[in-house]
Design a protein around this motif. Sequence first.
Motif, mmCIF file in Angstrom:
data_model
loop_
_atom_site.group_PDB
_atom_site.id
_atom_site.type_symbol
_atom_site.label_atom_id
_atom_site.label_comp_id
_atom_site.label_asym_id
_atom_site.label_seq_id
_atom_site.Cartn_x
_atom_site.Cartn_y
_atom_site.Cartn_z
ATOM 1 N N GLY A 1 37.330 8.564 40.971
ATOM 2 C CA GLY A 1 37.619 7.191 41.331
ATOM 3 C C GLY A 1 38.580 7.333 42.776
ATOM 4 N N ILE A 2 39.079 6.085 42.789
ATOM 5 C CA ILE A 2 40.009 5.845 44.335
ATOM 6 C C ILE A 2 41.307 6.851 43.927
ATOM 7 C CG2 ILE A 2 41.107 4.452 45.679
ATOM 8 C CD1 ILE A 2 38.873 2.421 45.324
ATOM 9 N N THR A 3 41.812 7.538 44.627
ATOM 10 C CA THR A 3 43.270 7.799 44.558
ATOM 11 C C THR A 3 44.338 6.802 44.983
ATOM 12 O OG1 THR A 3 42.482 10.247 44.622
ATOM 13 C CG2 THR A 3 44.695 9.801 44.935
ATOM 14 N N MET A 4 45.360 6.728 43.968
ATOM 15 C CA MET A 4 46.294 5.678 44.414
ATOM 16 C C MET A 4 47.375 6.633 44.851
ATOM 17 S SD MET A 4 44.962 3.013 43.295
ATOM 18 C CE MET A 4 45.830 1.446 42.757
ATOM 19 N N GLY B 1 42.191 2.758 39.959
ATOM 20 C CA GLY B 1 41.449 3.141 41.203
ATOM 21 C C GLY B 1 40.129 3.834 40.514
ATOM 22 N N LYS B 2 39.747 3.679 39.454
ATOM 23 C CA LYS B 2 38.568 4.143 38.721
ATOM 24 C C LYS B 2 37.268 3.545 38.460
ATOM 25 C CE LYS B 2 41.100 8.041 36.558
ATOM 26 N NZ LYS B 2 41.524 8.672 38.026
ATOM 27 N N ILE C 1 40.091 -3.496 39.710
ATOM 28 C CA ILE C 1 39.722 -2.021 39.638
ATOM 29 C C ILE C 1 40.961 -1.359 38.934
ATOM 30 C CG2 ILE C 1 39.287 0.164 40.694
ATOM 31 C CD1 ILE C 1 37.912 -1.716 42.814
#
Length: 148
Positions: free
Chosen positions: A37-40, A87-88, A84
Motif C-alpha cells: 500500500g501507500i507508505t505514510m 495507506g493500505k 484509506i
Amino acid sequence: MKIRSILAGLALTLMSGAAFAQTTAATGADAAMAGPGITMGKTASGPLKYVNIQDDDLVTSKLVGIGIYNKQNETIGKISDVVIGGGKSVIGVVASVGGFLGIGETYVVLDPSSIALAPDNGTWKAYVDTSKQDLSMAPKLDYSKLRK
C-alpha cells in the motif's frame, strides 16, 4: 567449437537477465493485492510501479457525491469521501446524512463491505440495507477535523 559454446551460454545468460528485468503493470484487483500500500512518510518503500485500470474498475472521483439508496430505492444519503486506513486499503466510506443544501448534514462512516455499487443510466448508485432513520442514528463523524 569451444567459443560457440561460450557465446551461446553468454547469449542465454543475457537473454534471461532481460526477461527478469521486464515487468508488467498490475491490473484491477491484482493491483490492490500487489503490495503493502501507500507508505505514510516522505520516502517511498520501493521502486515506482504502474497500474493498468480496467473498464470495470471505479475511481473515487466517481464515487464522491453519488446517492446512497435503501432497498425501497429511497435516497438516504450521499457519499462524501473514502477512508484509506494506514495507506493500505479502503476501510470506510464517509456518508453525509440529512441536511439541506449542505446545512445540518451529519456524517457517518460505513464499512465498504456493507455497500453495493451499481451503474444506473450513466451514473453510479450505492445501495445499503438500512433506513434513513437508522442511518441518521449511526455514530457520527466530526468530518470538519479530517478536512483540514
